[in-house]
Design a protein around this motif. Structure first.
Motif, mmCIF file in Angstrom:
data_model
loop_
_atom_site.group_PDB
_atom_site.id
_atom_site.type_symbol
_atom_site.label_atom_id
_atom_site.label_comp_id
_atom_site.label_asym_id
_atom_site.label_seq_id
_atom_site.Cartn_x
_atom_site.Cartn_y
_atom_site.Cartn_z
ATOM 1 N N THR A 1 0.859 -1.071 0.059
ATOM 2 C CA THR A 1 -0.177 -0.059 -0.123
ATOM 3 C C THR A 1 0.862 1.188 -0.177
ATOM 4 N N ARG A 2 1.926 1.298 0.648
ATOM 5 C CA ARG A 2 2.763 2.326 0.653
ATOM 6 C C ARG A 2 3.557 2.385 -0.665
ATOM 7 N N ALA A 3 3.785 1.496 -1.187
ATOM 8 C CA ALA A 3 4.517 1.466 -2.868
ATOM 9 C C ALA A 3 3.333 1.990 -3.632
ATOM 10 N N THR A 4 2.142 1.529 -3.358
ATOM 11 C CA THR A 4 1.282 2.018 -4.362
ATOM 12 C C THR A 4 0.868 3.587 -4.098
ATOM 13 N N MET A 5 0.568 3.909 -2.968
ATOM 14 C CA MET A 5 0.542 5.164 -2.619
ATOM 15 C C MET A 5 1.361 6.147 -3.230
ATOM 16 N N ALA A 6 2.909 5.844 -2.992
ATOM 17 C CA ALA A 6 3.590 6.601 -3.269
ATOM 18 C C ALA A 6 3.490 6.761 -4.771
ATOM 19 N N TRP A 7 3.481 5.556 -5.761
ATOM 20 C CA TRP A 7 3.270 5.643 -6.918
ATOM 21 C C TRP A 7 2.074 6.663 -7.314
ATOM 22 N N VAL A 8 0.922 6.429 -6.678
ATOM 23 C CA VAL A 8 -0.381 7.304 -7.043
ATOM 24 C C VAL A 8 -0.350 8.817 -7.009
ATOM 25 N N LEU A 9 0.505 9.067 -5.782
ATOM 26 C CA LEU A 9 0.881 10.420 -5.511
ATOM 27 C C LEU A 9 1.595 10.997 -6.500
ATOM 28 N N ASP A 10 2.690 10.288 -6.831
ATOM 29 C CA ASP A 10 3.574 10.888 -7.843
ATOM 30 C C ASP A 10 2.668 11.033 -9.012
ATOM 31 N N GLN A 11 1.728 10.407 -9.370
ATOM 32 C CA GLN A 11 1.180 10.269 -10.713
ATOM 33 C C GLN A 11 0.133 11.549 -10.542
ATOM 34 N N GLU B 1 5.612 20.913 -8.011
ATOM 35 C CA GLU B 1 6.924 20.690 -8.029
ATOM 36 C C GLU B 1 7.696 20.715 -6.767
ATOM 37 N N GLU B 2 6.905 21.582 -5.877
ATOM 38 C CA GLU B 2 7.412 21.525 -4.417
ATOM 39 C C GLU B 2 7.230 20.277 -3.685
ATOM 40 N N LEU B 3 6.204 19.652 -4.041
ATOM 41 C CA LEU B 3 5.727 18.304 -3.166
ATOM 42 C C LEU B 3 6.703 17.020 -3.881
ATOM 43 N N TRP B 4 7.063 17.400 -5.271
ATOM 44 C CA TRP B 4 7.944 16.433 -5.757
ATOM 45 C C TRP B 4 9.352 16.394 -5.019
ATOM 46 N N GLY B 5 9.805 17.665 -4.929
ATOM 47 C CA GLY B 5 11.109 17.783 -4.437
ATOM 48 C C GLY B 5 11.200 17.375 -2.739
ATOM 49 N N ALA B 6 9.834 17.654 -2.083
ATOM 50 C CA ALA B 6 9.822 17.316 -0.748
ATOM 51 C C ALA B 6 9.744 16.060 -0.414
ATOM 52 N N ARG C 1 15.046 13.196 -6.294
ATOM 53 C CA ARG C 1 14.491 13.007 -7.416
ATOM 54 C C ARG C 1 15.540 13.098 -8.657
ATOM 55 N N ALA C 2 15.528 12.283 -9.543
ATOM 56 C CA ALA C 2 16.518 12.638 -10.712
ATOM 57 C C ALA C 2 16.368 13.701 -11.397
ATOM 58 N N LYS C 3 14.986 13.932 -11.635
ATOM 59 C CA LYS C 3 14.962 15.216 -12.624
ATOM 60 C C LYS C 3 13.884 16.294 -11.723
ATOM 61 N N MET C 4 13.675 17.396 -12.132
ATOM 62 C CA MET C 4 12.605 18.150 -11.694
ATOM 63 C C MET C 4 11.403 17.627 -12.288
ATOM 64 N N LEU C 5 10.156 17.844 -11.615
ATOM 65 C CA LEU C 5 9.080 17.402 -12.186
ATOM 66 C C LEU C 5 8.644 18.060 -13.532
ATOM 67 N N ILE C 6 9.197 19.325 -13.813
ATOM 68 C CA ILE C 6 8.960 20.001 -14.897
ATOM 69 C C ILE C 6 9.411 19.136 -16.133
#
Length: 1027
Positions: free
Chosen positions: A815-825, A839-844, A848-853
């Motif tokens: 569930t943790r893995a799935t939630m991480a993925w879903v929230l990323d999406q 972008e802020e949440l992405w970094g926080a 990450r290898a790349k910025m969300l942009i």
RNA sequence: GGGUCGUUAGCUCAGUUGGUAGAGCGUCUCGUUUACACCGAGAAUGUCGGGGGUUCGAGUCCCUCACGACCCACCA
């Protein structure tokens, strides 16, 4: 990491934007991973302007498309820049000067232009700063300006494009092809800015006006029998008249009348056609005579049926005058005041009389020198002159009279015995300058025109054959209507700020004496059109066979055809005495080009044309133009015409025309109404993401867009909701072991809840892509809103709570893995619309290898990821929880109370769903225990779910009457629905003609409803036993 | 005068090839449960502007009327 409870937009936005710029994230081609390109040109805002909501809307949409494509790996360019906006900018500078009591004419042209360039420099950053606040991901390194490269340009625009050269080159090119010409035409003249303007810059408005009726006496006291007849031919009026009656809304133009026209078929005036009549104004001893002519234009039914013809001040009259060879006498100067130049009235009237008698003919230029304004009216403002003219005529008894009770007078009915001048109160359409707001005057002047008719063809065909698509479709009609009746486009402006027309004039013929003596403006009539003076000089050298060419610069105020000032500048010979006589003088046309002429070249000009640049090859034609419908004619149509004319290609694949932003009441936002919402104020208050999301969610095609702050607050809340979902995930260790994630790889999940949310994610990804692909921005926004809030937050996060608490480590980890993925999406999919918070949440949330942009945009398919059994199971679970909650709410069961539920009956599917998800259901519906029973006890509330019935024992608190009412109401609603379904199914024609799946669907639905009906009826029956 | 669009819940508006109406806000009731009161749970509200037609079926297509908005237009 401890997250704050809310997103601090004010702090984060500037920081994130700087980080994007720092990383070069907006550069053309950044993050490109495929060959396809996506390019969009910003509609350039006025360089001295400020962004309004319309810009915010327009640029949000562009940014969404840009970010979306960039994430998808397209080679993406969003080309920014500003427009020099001739009149508007000159106005800004003149207003500044006015503060210190100075005027433009206190400066030389060069000095003034220097001031404008300074102003431009000062305000250039404004627009850019505002766009940055909005999050616009333009490639600022390419920032363009429509006057970049023009003389005086300090060169502070980052993009290397020399827009000026491109504009000049196009002018010369079109001139050489015969697509641009110069001529004396009647044009719309703005007396405030003292320049010609195009038809489009005129706004017609209805105002209260008057129509005066005057008598034009026949020459020499001649008389005729005036006869009026009714429809049946009966004589209704017959009298001897020594005049012809004329109606006018603009008496001051009578001074320039060249004729009176009547319909050829109008019998009333047949006796006097060909005679002369007298204009009833001006000094008695020099009353002007004009002929009575016939022309198809006058409408016999309107007014007296006779029309005065003032060719130089009315567009209709101009046509009549051209047809009839009637002289056109200009009456006003550039400020809209009555002319005060030339010979005294007596002399001018003499000439005009000779012309009217056919004793003399006037050339165009000569005619323009004749000033027919009587001496006492010279120099007066046109409206003051109107007053005087009316007074004079009325005083002389030449007004048509009527009784004071005549309803046409418009005022309070007066005494029927009293006689008054017939002055009708009337609504009239009056032209106003769109910027100056002063009354526009039709004026006969020399101007440059684009022969639009010659270049309009491809622009029409391009849209007709779908080469360029206009969305929404209905705007195509507007586009076609205008283009199919295109008029010559007046492109010269008597302004200083703009691209000066690259034409130099030389004398008709060369003579040494003339050169020495100096030239007058009238002598300079032979045009030499070339990109530079040197090239024009070369043409002139050959033309005149001289070895040297001298250019004369005009210095102060310049108006080509009006005044002596220009004349004197030209004759003020600065030619040194020792110069040989072997030279010719040229003077450059002082006019500048219409701003829209240059912005019409925005597509190619920004991409570096005429050079064969990489940008041109890659990004032209551009992908899409996002613009408001208010500039379809001004800009879109012209870009289409110009691009085809210059490079033979369409400028864009698609034109997306969006609505106009209005205030809450639907009024157009305007400074004068004081209802302007400043986008930056809103960004300050709610954050850029909220403003952007609001605009996006309201971007339904082809309507007005009414903006309210309440709605923005709602979407600000949406951001907070997302933020808190991350807080929740954070607290539950969802991101604990995440490093360098953000891959498009879909997580694998076993648990129903996780399978379900993965499927839902795939669905919303498809919805978003489909919506954006079809420019249905609101669909994309709404789908994401419903998904993030309605699915992820309302259900998935809630479901996860018991799963995390279950003690089953495998399930919790999954569930943790799935939630991480879903929230990323969620972040990825929301990013184009809400770039900052995502972008802020992405970094926080992880490293990450790349910025969300620059994150990869997913392309997983719902068909692959939707697990039907998981889906139907979760649907049942949700329905179950909702049913229990609903009954609890309606029966007023305290929220804190955990209830014991009785399962009365349940089918196998329900049984399975229950057993696998009982923990979730019990938690969310606050159920203490469930007991299987055969029959509900008395005093229980009934809960129906698909495939089953539950009972909620409420022996002590239940209100039997209320429960009965509740059930009956549900039953009633159900019966109504069932009635419709049964009706359809009972109709053989429906079974025969409706598609198979529709029939099947109806059957299934009916079966379900019937089952529920049975359950409700059973419950009611039981209740009846109790009662 | 010509043209285009609109009229759907109290408000602002969605509703893509016709399958039997939704969202947000507001209103009312209840509320503190491992994120969120910028929150949660529940509830109420529509003869889809009027009339007619096509169709098994119309908010959706056609006709017509009413009202409203906008664009274009030279009636002196």
């Amino acid at each position: 990491m401890a997250m704050d409870k809310t997103f601090d937009a004010a702090e984060a936005e500037a920081r994130l934007y700087a980080a994007w710029v720092e990383a070069g994230a907006f550069k053309a081609g950044a993050n490109a991973s495929r060959a396809e390109t996506f390019s969009v040109l910003i509609p350039p805002p006025n360089v001295t302007g400020a962004l309004h909501m319309g810009h915010a809307f327009n640029n949000t949409l562009q940014d969404i498309l840009t970010r979306w494509h960039r994430m998808r790996g397209f080679d993406t360019l969003w080309q920014p820049g500003t427009d020099h906006a001739g009149i508007a900018t000159q106005m800004v500078v003149e207003r500044e000067l006015a503060k210190t009591n100075r005027r433009r004419t206190d400066f030389s042209r060069d000095e003034f232009l220097e001031l404008v360039w300074e102003q431009k420099k000062r305000s250039r950053g404004n627009i850019r700063g505002q766009l940055e606040r909005l999050g616009a991901s333009c490639d600022w390194d390419r920032e363009a300006f429509t006057m970049a490269g023009a003389p005086g340009d300090p060169g502070d625009t980052p993009g290397g494009q020399n827009f000026h050269d491109a504009v000049i080159r196009v002018f010369v090119d079109m001139y050489e092809k015969g697509l641009i010409y110069r001529g004396k035409r009647l044009v719309n003249w703005d007396p405030h800015f003292e320049t010609a303007i195009s038809d489009l810059e005129v706004e017609n408005a209805e105002v209260d006006g008057h129509m005066w009726h005057f008598k034009y006496p026949l020459a020499g006291g001649a008389t005729y029998t005036y006869v009026e007849k009714d429809a049946d031919g009966n004589v209704t009026l017959e009298e001897e008249r020594d005049y012809i009656s004329i109606a006018t809304t603009r008496p001051e133009t009578m001074l320039g009348d060249g004729a009176v026209a009547v319909q050829p078929s109008d019998e009333r005036y047949a006796p006097i056609v060909g005679q002369l009549c007298e204009i009833p104004v001006g000094p008695k001893e020099h009353r002007r005579l004009i002929p009575i002519i016939t022309d198809p234009y006058p409408d016999p039914e309107f007014g007296s049926g006779a029309v005065k013809i003032t060719g130089a001040h009315d567009f209709n009259d101009y046509e009549v005058a051209k047809r009839g060879g009637i002289p056109m006498y200009r009456l006003m100067d550039t400020k809209g005041a009555m002319r005060d130049d030339g010979a005294p009235y007596a002399e001018a009237a003499e000439i005009a009389l000779a012309v009217a008698r056919g004793e003399r003919e006037l050339g165009e230029a000569e005619c323009d020198t004749v000033n027919l304004v009587p001496d006492d009216l010279r120099g007066l403002d046109r409206f003051e002159a109107r007053k005087r003219v009316v007074e004079q005529i009325t005083g002389e008894g030449l007004a048509v009279m009527t009784t004071a009770d005549d309803p046409r007078l418009g005022g309070k009915p007066g005494d029927a015995d009293q006689t008054v001048p017939l002055v009708e109160a009337k609504k009239i359409m009056q032209p106003f300058g769109d910027r100056s707001k002063v009354v526009i005057e039709p004026m006969l002047t020399d101007q440059w025109f684009v022969d639009a008719e010659k270049i309009v063809g491809p622009a029409i065909e391009g849209v007709e054959n779908g080469s360029t698509r206009i969305l929404p479709e209905q705007d195509k009609k507007v586009y076609f209507n205008w283009l199919r009746e295109i008029e010559p486009w007046c492109i010269s402006r008597q302004l200083w700020w703009g691209h000066q027309i690259p034409v130099w004039y030389g004398p008709e013929s060369y003579s040494k004496e003339l050169m020495r003596k100096g030239l007058s403006s009238d002598d300079l009539t032979v045009p030499f059109c070339a990109p530079t003076f040197e090239q024009a000089a070369e043409l002139a050298r050959k033309h005149y066979g001289v070895s040297e060419v001298v250019e004369y610069f005009e210095n102060g105020a310049a108006f080509w055809n009006s005044d002596d000032e220009y004349h004197s500048r030209l004759t003020r010979s600065d030619v040194p005495d020792d110069r040989s006589d072997d030279f010719v003088m040229l003077a450059r046309d002082p006019d500048v080009l219409d701003t829209w002429f240059s912005s019409g070249l925005w597509p190619i000009g920004t991409l570096g044309w005429p050079e064969d640049t990489e940008a041109m090859q890659k990004y032209f034609p551009t992908s899409v133009l996002i613009t408001g419908f208010d500039i379809i004619f001004f800009w879109v149509a012209r870009m289409m015409m110009m691009q085809y004319a210059v490079v033979g290609q369409k400028p864009f694949d698609t034109v997306y025309v969006h609505a106009l932003v209005r205030d809450e009441k639907g009024k157009k936002m305007s400074k004068s109404l004081g209802n302007v919402l400043d986008p930056l104020d809103l960004v300050d208050e709610f954050g850029a993401d909220a403003v952007r999301f609001t605009l996006t969610s309201m971007a339904a095609m082809g309507r007005d867009l009414k903006l309210s702050t309440q709605r923005i607050a709602g979407y600000r809340n949406f951001g907070t909701k997302l933020w808190n979902a991350f807080r929740f995930a954070e607290m539950n260790g969802v991101f604990a072991d995440r490093r360098c994630t953000g891959s498009v790889q879909v997580v694998y999940a076993d648990h129903t809840v996780n399978k379900w949310i993965i499927g839902e994610t795939a669905r919303v990804r498809e919805e978003v892509d489909t919506a954006l692909g079809a420019y249905r921005f609101n669909d994309a926004a709404n789908a994401l809103y419903a998904f993030v809030w309605g699915k992820v937050c309302d259900w998935y996060l809630e479901f996860s709570k018991p799963l995390f608490a279950s003690g089953d480590k495998a399930v919790a980890d999954e569930t943790r893995a799935t939630m991480a993925w879903v929230l990323d999406q969620c972040l990825v999919l929301l990013h184009p619309i809400m770039p900052f918070i995502t972008e802020e949440l992405w970094g926080a949330s992880a490293e990450r290898a790349k910025m969300l942009i620059h994150a990869d945009w997913p392309d997983y398919q719902a068909a692959d990821l939707v697990d039907e059994s998981a889906e139907s199971e979760m649907r049942w679970v949700i329905a179950m929880i909702e049913a229990v909650r609903s009954v609890r709410g309606e029966m007023n069961v305290p929220a804190a109370l955990k209830v014991d539920l009785l399962q009365v009956e349940l089918d196998a599917a329900g049984e399975a769903a229950w057993s696998r998800n009982s923990a979730l259901i019990q938690r969310l519906a606050r159920i203490e225990s469930v007991t299987v029973t055969d029959a509900a006890p008395k005093g229980a509330a009934t809960i129906t779910v698909p495939g089953g019935t539950y009972a909620l024992p409420l022996a002590d608190i239940i209100d039997v009457t209320a429960e009965k009412a509740r059930l009956e109401k549900s039953l009633q609603k159900l019966s109504k629905e069932l009635g419709g379904l049964r009706g359809r199914l009972g109709n053989p024609k429906f079974i025969d003609s409706a598609p198979e799946d529709v029939v099947e669907e109806t059957r299934t639905l009916a079966a379900e409803k019937e089952a529920e009906e049975v359950r409700l009826k059973t419950a009611l029956a039981r209740l009846a036993e109790v009662a």
